[in-house]
Design an enzyme around this catalytic site. Structure first.
Site, mmCIF file in Angstrom:
data_model
loop_
_atom_site.group_PDB
_atom_site.id
_atom_site.type_symbol
_atom_site.label_atom_id
_atom_site.label_comp_id
_atom_site.label_asym_id
_atom_site.label_seq_id
_atom_site.Cartn_x
_atom_site.Cartn_y
_atom_site.Cartn_z
ATOM 1 C CB SER A 288 -0.945 0.005 1.199
ATOM 2 O OG SER A 288 -0.222 0.015 2.405
ATOM 3 C CG HIS B 17 -1.016 4.271 4.182
ATOM 4 N ND1 HIS B 17 -2.273 3.884 4.598
ATOM 5 C CD2 HIS B 17 -0.379 3.128 3.798
ATOM 6 C CE1 HIS B 17 -2.386 2.567 4.464
ATOM 7 N NE2 HIS B 17 -1.256 2.103 3.999
#
Length: 206
Positions: free
Chosen positions: A79, A132
């Site tokens: 991710s 992230h």
């Protein structure tokens, strides 16, 4: 840093918690990575994503996590690549379409990956918010054009391609001379839809 620990800086996106985790990341990553590969070429993509575009956000994460937050939380999953690519697309979209209009509000298009991070963190609390954010931050910088400083020289890529005959033996291989927009060119606004990729593709967190 020993080799035993150092290799994790560019291989951690390959490790996932379980099969579902891997599938979600692959579904989110595939269209973004395919677009990147078509623009920059296959060898450059491999060099960047198993090199600086993985190690730089990893080092940034370790610095913030250990030196500033005094914590030690392990992260894994692709991710971080998803959000890095979304960050690049958001910057490019912002150049041609600065605002996303929602009702009476104008939202800067470069902020869309940040909103996605918040949504993913709310839906999947076990994901790494910091990881992230590091991915998006590096993606923003890469989207401004600095990715060209990290890529290998074209003469070296052409030498490898000719020596290994990659065009002949690998299906869907994108050579140095087949890149869609030329070397590290910014996507022309006339060839892109009004809604940029950052507003059309939603990444799934790790």
């Amino acid at each position: 840093m020993s080799f035993a620990a150092g290799y994790r800086l560019n291989t951690f996106p390959l490790i996932h918690l379980n099969f579902l985790h891997a599938v979600l990341n692959v579904v989110a990553l595939t269209p973004l990575m395919e677009r990147f590969e078509s623009e920059y070429g296959t060898l450059t993509t491999l060099a960047l994503f198993f090199g600086p575009l993985t190690t730089i956000p990893a080092v940034l994460y370790l610095f913030i996590e250990i030196a500033i937050l005094r914590a030690n939380h392990a992260v894994m999953g692709a991710s971080i690549w998803v959000f890095l690519l979304l960050g690049m697309e958001a910057i490019r979209t912002y150049k041609s379409n600065p605002y996303l209009v929602i009702g009476t509000y104008q939202l800067p298009t470069w902020t869309t990956p940040l909103l996605m991070i918040v949504v993913v963190a709310a839906l999947l609390p076990s994901t790494s918010l910091l990881g992230h954010l590091c991915g998006v931050g590096v993606g923003y910088i890469a989207g401004l054009g600095y990715v060209k400083l990290l890529a290998p020289p074209e003469w070296a890529l052409r030498w490898i391609e000719s020596r290994l005959n990659l065009l002949a033996i690998l299906p869907h291989y994108v050579s140095v001379d087949q890149k869609t927009y030329g070397r590290f060119g910014v996507l022309p606004s006339t060839n892109r839809p009004v809604g940029g990729a950052s507003t059309e593709l939603v990444g799934v967190g790790a």
